[in-house]
Enzyme design. Structure first.
Site, PDB file in Angstrom:
ATOM      1  N   GLY A 135      32.848 -37.479  31.811  1.00  0.00           N
ATOM      2  CA  GLY A 135      32.705 -36.449  30.798  1.00  0.00           C
ATOM      3  C   GLY A 135      33.814 -35.420  30.917  1.00  0.00           C
ATOM      4  O   GLY A 135      34.415 -35.248  31.984  1.00  0.00           O
ATOM      5  N   CYS A 136      34.080 -34.718  29.817  1.00  0.00           N
ATOM      6  CA  CYS A 136      35.184 -33.750  29.813  1.00  0.00           C
ATOM      7  C   CYS A 136      34.867 -32.527  30.663  1.00  0.00           C
ATOM      8  O   CYS A 136      35.645 -32.159  31.550  1.00  0.00           O
ATOM      9  CB  CYS A 136      35.535 -33.353  28.382  1.00  0.00           C
ATOM     10  SG  CYS A 136      34.142 -32.796  27.384  1.00  0.00           S
ATOM     11  N   TYR A 137      33.730 -31.877  30.407  1.00  0.00           N
ATOM     12  CA  TYR A 137      33.356 -30.746  31.244  1.00  0.00           C
ATOM     13  C   TYR A 137      33.242 -31.154  32.722  1.00  0.00           C
ATOM     14  O   TYR A 137      33.757 -30.446  33.606  1.00  0.00           O
ATOM     15  CB  TYR A 137      32.023 -30.154  30.792  1.00  0.00           C
ATOM     16  CG  TYR A 137      32.051 -29.273  29.571  1.00  0.00           C
ATOM     17  CD1 TYR A 137      32.892 -28.164  29.493  1.00  0.00           C
ATOM     18  CD2 TYR A 137      31.206 -29.524  28.496  1.00  0.00           C
ATOM     19  CE1 TYR A 137      32.887 -27.338  28.375  1.00  0.00           C
ATOM     20  CE2 TYR A 137      31.191 -28.704  27.374  1.00  0.00           C
ATOM     21  CZ  TYR A 137      32.037 -27.610  27.322  1.00  0.00           C
ATOM     22  OH  TYR A 137      32.021 -26.783  26.216  1.00  0.00           O
TER      23      TYR A 137
ATOM     24  N   THR B 109      34.805 -33.439  34.420  1.00  0.00           N
ATOM     25  CA  THR B 109      36.129 -33.596  35.022  1.00  0.00           C
ATOM     26  C   THR B 109      36.688 -32.256  35.465  1.00  0.00           C
ATOM     27  O   THR B 109      37.242 -32.121  36.569  1.00  0.00           O
ATOM     28  CB  THR B 109      37.090 -34.264  34.019  1.00  0.00           C
ATOM     29  OG1 THR B 109      36.634 -35.592  33.752  1.00  0.00           O
ATOM     30  CG2 THR B 109      38.511 -34.325  34.580  1.00  0.00           C
TER      31      THR B 109
END
Length: 340
Positions: A150-152, A154
């Site tokens: 996931g972006c958050y 990471t």
């Protein structure tokens, strides 16, 4: 080597970013791109910025044909729907990088509690490698299925995990405050992401209920060796792309500049050979990493805590760039190819 790539679900922002990155990759080519409602159109008709760069017609998914003609499939579908498709692709014999959250978590119970669906392929939950090459490159290299992060998560895992593993921070009291660009909400029409709703405004959302919270806890626990307790609060900001995470931790020993020096040295020791993690002296900003696969990290003392700052591009290192990096690892080529 020429790696043939299938892009499953090509019409969203992550699909656009995959196609854009592959168009400049020296050892990989986009061979098949699928979409349901837009099948029959060119990808440039859906993503005009690809005109003159990517010449491919969108088609409906045929797992057998994808497996016969491609080396790897990148699946950009929503959770639940993605797992069902990924199972079909793996059964057809192709390696898969999955962008959804369907295979990221260790626990089936945690997944079904937070995502409110029955998992279509429960046997693979907890048995799929997490796609952070900074920690799992050996497993990624031989994997048939990689769970793209996931972006958050990471932006939080990369600063926190080495410190938890080294025992430098109290893991029972971690606060992650993250700001994301609007592209993180996807390309489909939603009231909360309309221009008039987001322009000249910043707002928290999903306070205490965002699904990336357990992902951060899970991975920091897996890497660090003990289950952390994380308060995670995301915010929507009026920019197209980027994530800035401000993370508040309590050092176990020492304080002030001594703690900052120990944390910074831990990061440098952990990431010294990793091409996309930059430990910097300045305060990171989303503009510093926009359009790149890099993460910038820095630390500052604040009272009895240390503030960790992490900036990534949510569509690159937070999604499509990470997938290209994972693909490079899977096929034994330089991680940086197509990402510089």
């Amino acid at each position: 080597m020429s790696i043939s790539v299938a892009l499953i679900g090509a019409t969203g922002y992550t699909g656009l970013e995959v196609a854009r990155l592959l168009s400049a990759h020296p050892e990989a080519d986009l061979k098949i791109a699928t979409a349901r409602s837009d099948a029959g159109q060119t990808i440039a008709a859906v993503h005009p910025s690809l005109a003159g760069r990517v010449d491919i017609t969108l088609e409906e998914l045929d797992p057998a044909r994808v497996a016969a003609e491609c080396d790897v499939a990148m699946c950009c579908l929503p959770h639940g729907a993605s797992a069902e498709t990924v199972q079909q692709l793996c059964a057809a014999g192709i390696r898969v990088i999955d962008f959804s959250a369907d295979f990221r978590l260790s626990s089936l119970e945690t997944y079904e509690t937070w995502y409110k669906v029955k998992h279509p392929w429960p046997e693979r939950v907890g048995k799929t490698v997490y796609g952070l090459p900074e920690f799992f490159a050996d497993e990624i290299a031989t994997a048939d299925l990689v769970a793209n992060p996931g972006c958050y998560p990471t932006s939080a895992i990369l600063p926190l995990a080495p410190l938890a593993k080294a025992g430098l921070i109290e893991t029972d009291d971690v606060i992650v405050d993250s700001k994301s660009g609007v592209s993180g909400a996807g390309r489909s029409l939603k009231l909360g992401t309309l221009y008039c709703e987001t322009n000249e405004s910043i707002a928290a959302y999903s306070v205490g209920t965002h699904r990336h919270g357990p992902e951060i806890e899970d991975l920091v626990g897996r890497i660090g060796g003990s289950q952390p307790q994380v308060i995670f609060t995301p915010h929507l900001t009026p920019m197209s792309r980027g994530i800035l995470s401000t993370i508040y931790v309590r050092p176990k020993a020492g304080s002030g500049e001594d703690a900052v020096k120990a944390i910074t040295q831990c990061w440098r020791d952990c990431y010294g050979e990793q091409p996309f993690v930059n430990v910097v002296d300045h305060l990171p900003a989303t503009a510093h990493v926009a359009g790149t696969n890099y993460v910038q990290m820095s630390a500052r003392a604040s009272g009895n805590r240390v503030v960790l700052l992490s900036a990534i591009d949510n569509l690159a290192k937070g999604a499509s760039g990470a997938a290209i990096q994972n693909m490079n690892v899977m096929f034994g080529i330089d991680q940086q190819l197509g990402l510089n």
